[in-house]
Design an enzyme around this catalytic site. Structure first.
Site, short mmCIF file in Angstrom:
data_model
loop_
_atom_site.label_atom_id
_atom_site.label_comp_id
_atom_site.label_asym_id
_atom_site.label_seq_id
_atom_site.Cartn_x
_atom_site.Cartn_y
_atom_site.Cartn_z
N ASP A 1 0.84 -1.20 0.00
CA ASP A 1 0.00 0.00 0.00
C ASP A 1 0.87 1.24 0.00
O ASP A 1 1.53 1.56 0.99
CB ASP A 1 -0.88 -0.03 1.26
CG ASP A 1 -1.83 1.14 1.31
OD1 ASP A 1 -2.98 0.98 0.90
OD2 ASP A 1 -1.41 2.23 1.76
N TYR B 1 3.52 9.51 -0.33
CA TYR B 1 4.47 8.87 0.58
C TYR B 1 5.93 8.93 0.11
O TYR B 1 6.84 8.73 0.91
CB TYR B 1 4.13 7.38 0.79
CG TYR B 1 2.77 7.09 1.37
CD1 TYR B 1 2.03 8.06 2.04
CD2 TYR B 1 2.23 5.81 1.26
CE1 TYR B 1 0.78 7.76 2.55
CE2 TYR B 1 0.99 5.51 1.78
CZ TYR B 1 0.26 6.49 2.42
OH TYR B 1 -0.96 6.19 2.93
N SER C 1 -3.76 2.56 9.81
CA SER C 1 -3.41 2.83 11.22
C SER C 1 -3.96 1.78 12.18
O SER C 1 -4.54 2.10 13.22
CB SER C 1 -3.96 4.20 11.67
OG SER C 1 -3.00 5.18 11.53
N PRO C 2 -3.81 0.48 11.86
CA PRO C 2 -4.36 -0.53 12.78
C PRO C 2 -3.65 -0.52 14.13
O PRO C 2 -4.20 -1.01 15.11
CB PRO C 2 -4.11 -1.85 12.04
CG PRO C 2 -2.97 -1.57 11.12
CD PRO C 2 -3.14 -0.13 10.70
N ASP D 1 -15.28 -8.30 24.47
CA ASP D 1 -16.14 -7.40 25.25
C ASP D 1 -15.29 -6.33 25.94
O ASP D 1 -15.68 -5.17 26.03
CB ASP D 1 -16.92 -8.19 26.31
CG ASP D 1 -18.05 -8.99 25.67
OD1 ASP D 1 -18.37 -8.73 24.49
OD2 ASP D 1 -18.59 -9.88 26.36
#
Ligand code: A2P
Length: 289
Positions: free
Chosen positions: A57, A62, A180-181, A253
């Site tokens: 990517d 960039y 941006s994980p 959770d």
């Protein structure tokens, strides 16, 4: 704390896009605070291919398009890959060119810079348009121009879980890919909020995984693909080791209880210009902020 690492998994799963094309669920991000010199960047990309990355990517912004194109040529030359079609390559139209007359010239320039005949995906970098020559980090009155399109590679991580967009896209058959994980830790556009999150730290410690692996696995379990950037060999490997284990319901959770906020640059405040077409970040994201 470094978790003990399993061996690199052989093949990254792929998803089938509406277009009929397959896309590996983990992409290799080619953005950095500063891109290393050309030869070093080519080596990094070849190392990533050797480790198993097949989805890359980049973007005209960039400064890594040329290195990626040269790495692809080298990979073909040395037999690391046999055909260009073994790779899924994305680049992006910068917001100075989000105008019908400027798209094709920009795409042609990208292909020329990369020495490629085609891209697998060409994204609009931001759903915005600014004047050519305008400084995107210091926009002035008159720099922002009208724009009317919708795109879908989005900021997504445990701190900004895209709780409205992901189900919406799923219902409409639109695939979501997360940038941006890891919250873009260590970059000038991100923060350490994901990698320092206590919930993730606790899960990682109890699972003998790293915090990054827990953060990435959570996205994968949402059915969302991800672009993860590391130029470090160990972390490149680590970021592929997110398959063949699962988060428990209790862990998911706990992640659901993490307070939500977009990343500092992901909010897009810098694109809100006096008298511009978009008046606020609330308007930019249709209130999903
Ligand atoms: P580096 O290239 O030195 O590994 P994001 O994917 O959210 O954009 O985050 C990218 C940032 O996270 C980069 O600064 C990268 O630095 C760092 N990073 C990538 N993978 C890991 C990991 N497994 N553990 C810690 N930091 C990581």
């Amino acid at each position: 704390m470094a978790a003990k690492q399993e061996t690199v998994e052989p093949k990254i799963p792929e998803i089938l896009l509406n277009s009929g094309h397959k896309m590996p669920v983990i992409g290799f991000g080619c953005a950095a605070n500063s891109i290393p010199p050309l030869d070093e960047m080519i080596s990094i990309l070849l190392k990533a291919m050797e480790i198993g990355y097949r989805h890359f990517d980049t973007a005209s912004l960039y400064g890594s398009e040329e290195a990626l194109g040269k790495a692809v040529a080298k990979a073909l030359e040395i037999g690391l890959i046999k055909n260009r079609d073994e790779l899924f390559i994305t680049s992006k139209l910068w917001i100075t060119h989000t105008h019908p007359d400027l798209v094709l010239p920009a795409l042609k320039q990208t292909l020329k810079t990369m020495g490629l005949e085609y891209l697998d995906l060409y994204l609009i970098h931001w759903p915005l348009r600014i004047k050519e020559g305008a400084d995107p980090v210091k926009l002035e009155e008159g720099d922002a121009l009208p724009f009317d399109m919708i795109v879908n590679q989005v900021e997504m991580n445990v701190n900004w879980q895209q709780r409205k967009l992901v189900p919406f896209c799923k219902a409409k058959g639109i695939h979501v890919c997360a940038w941006s994980p890891l919250g873009a830790s260590g970059t000038i556009w991100g923060s350490n909020a994901v990698l320092e999150n206590q919930v993730l730290k606790d899960i990682a410690a109890s699972r003998n995984k790293t915090i990054a692996q827990v953060a990435l696995r959570w996205i994968y379990e949402k059915g969302v693909t991800l672009i993860v950037k590391s130029f470090n060999e160990e972390r490149m490997k680590q970021n592929l080791q997110i398959f063949y284990w699962e988060l428990s319901k209790e862990e998911k959770d706990q992640i659901l209880c993490i307070p939500q906020h977009r990343g500092p640059v992901g909010r897009g405040d810098l694109f809100i210009v006096k008298n511009g077409p978009i008046k606020s970040v609330e308007e930019l994201w249709d209130g999903d902020i």
